[in-house]
Design a protein around this motif. Sequence first.
Motif, short mmCIF file in Angstrom:
data_model
loop_
_atom_site.label_atom_id
_atom_site.label_comp_id
_atom_site.label_asym_id
_atom_site.label_seq_id
_atom_site.Cartn_x
_atom_site.Cartn_y
_atom_site.Cartn_z
N ASN A 1 0.84 -1.19 0.00
CA ASN A 1 0.00 0.00 0.00
C ASN A 1 0.87 1.25 0.00
O ASN A 1 1.77 1.39 0.84
CB ASN A 1 -0.90 -0.01 1.25
N ILE A 2 0.64 2.16 -0.93
CA ILE A 2 1.43 3.39 -0.98
C ILE A 2 0.49 4.59 -0.89
O ILE A 2 0.44 5.44 -1.77
CB ILE A 2 2.32 3.46 -2.25
N ARG A 3 -0.26 4.61 0.21
CA ARG A 3 -1.21 5.69 0.39
C ARG A 3 -0.51 7.04 0.35
O ARG A 3 0.65 7.17 0.73
CB ARG A 3 -1.97 5.54 1.71
N LEU B 1 0.62 10.70 1.39
CA LEU B 1 0.91 11.37 2.66
C LEU B 1 0.88 12.87 2.43
O LEU B 1 1.29 13.37 1.38
CB LEU B 1 2.29 10.98 3.18
N ASP C 1 4.79 12.27 9.28
CA ASP C 1 4.38 12.22 7.87
C ASP C 1 5.48 12.77 6.97
O ASP C 1 5.74 12.23 5.88
CB ASP C 1 3.10 13.02 7.67
N ARG D 1 10.37 7.91 1.40
CA ARG D 1 9.89 7.35 0.13
C ARG D 1 10.56 8.07 -1.05
O ARG D 1 11.03 7.43 -2.00
CB ARG D 1 8.37 7.48 0.03
N THR E 1 4.60 5.20 5.45
CA THR E 1 3.18 5.56 5.53
C THR E 1 2.80 6.10 6.91
O THR E 1 1.62 6.19 7.24
CB THR E 1 2.30 4.34 5.19
N LYS F 1 2.96 4.90 9.81
CA LYS F 1 2.27 3.98 10.72
C LYS F 1 3.18 3.52 11.84
O LYS F 1 2.71 2.94 12.82
CB LYS F 1 1.75 2.77 9.94
#
Length: 282
Positions: free
Chosen positions: A3-5, A7, A15, A22, A51, A53
């Motif tokens: 998953n590359i949501r 930011l 963030d 990334r 991400t 998290k």
Amino acid sequence: MVNIRSLDPSASPLDYYGAELRRLREEAGLNQAQLGDIVFCTASLIGQIETAKKVPTRRFSEQLDAALMTGGVFSRLVGLVLKSQLPNWFQPYAEMEAKATYISTYQAQLVYGLLQTPEYARAVLGARTEDDLDAKVAARMERQRILDRDTPPLIWVVMSEAVLHQEIGGRAAMRNQLAHLLAMQEREWVKIQILPFSAGAHAGQMGSFTLLRFEGDPDIVYTEDFIQGHMTANPAAIREGSLRYDHLQAAAFSVEDSAALIARVMEERYGDQPEPDGRTLA
């Protein structure tokens, strides 16, 4: 597929860190697994940090800087990330603590945060909830970096004898914590005094408090309740706090006698002891 949501780098330091990781990883032509192999972690961990998290550690950040040749970008960013993991109400105090030239504190129940070991801190911070515990411990350890500066603050701690006997984190963790206090006491700018049970009624019965002194700025007194902390530079409060602290220092054992008591409790209460079946507890 990972998953590359998206930011928003401006949402928080975490963030921003993830977005930069990334961006720089992709610029280096590496996927998450390849970077993970270089810095000895999983692709999943890289993805979680990218991400926002999971909170990165300082060691991880230093490894990133070496792997991606960033010139220390992540080592600088991680300080902001870890500071942001402190409770919002505590962050202003942490900033002032880092600027202080002289810290004097009375601790009624716990080892002062700047002198806690990771194991002890984990037990303290996880007493109510273990949510984000790794990040909370990392943030507390980050605060302690001021102790390794070229010109660290002078720290004078008075602790109730109860702190030595309140077993937090288990016997091994307490033994290590008391050993750490003795090691810190060897630094000329760290002084620890124990207020003995025999002192009876004393000036710290209202609870723990800390006095911060600065070069060129007003002194601050800091206290906490179970909800948040309180800082004030009110002259009357500073005078009262200073007077109470003077009385506590006078009632406490000397630095030398305090070290002897810490060592004795460490051995007698938390030293190696056989279990009923004959095994030895570390």
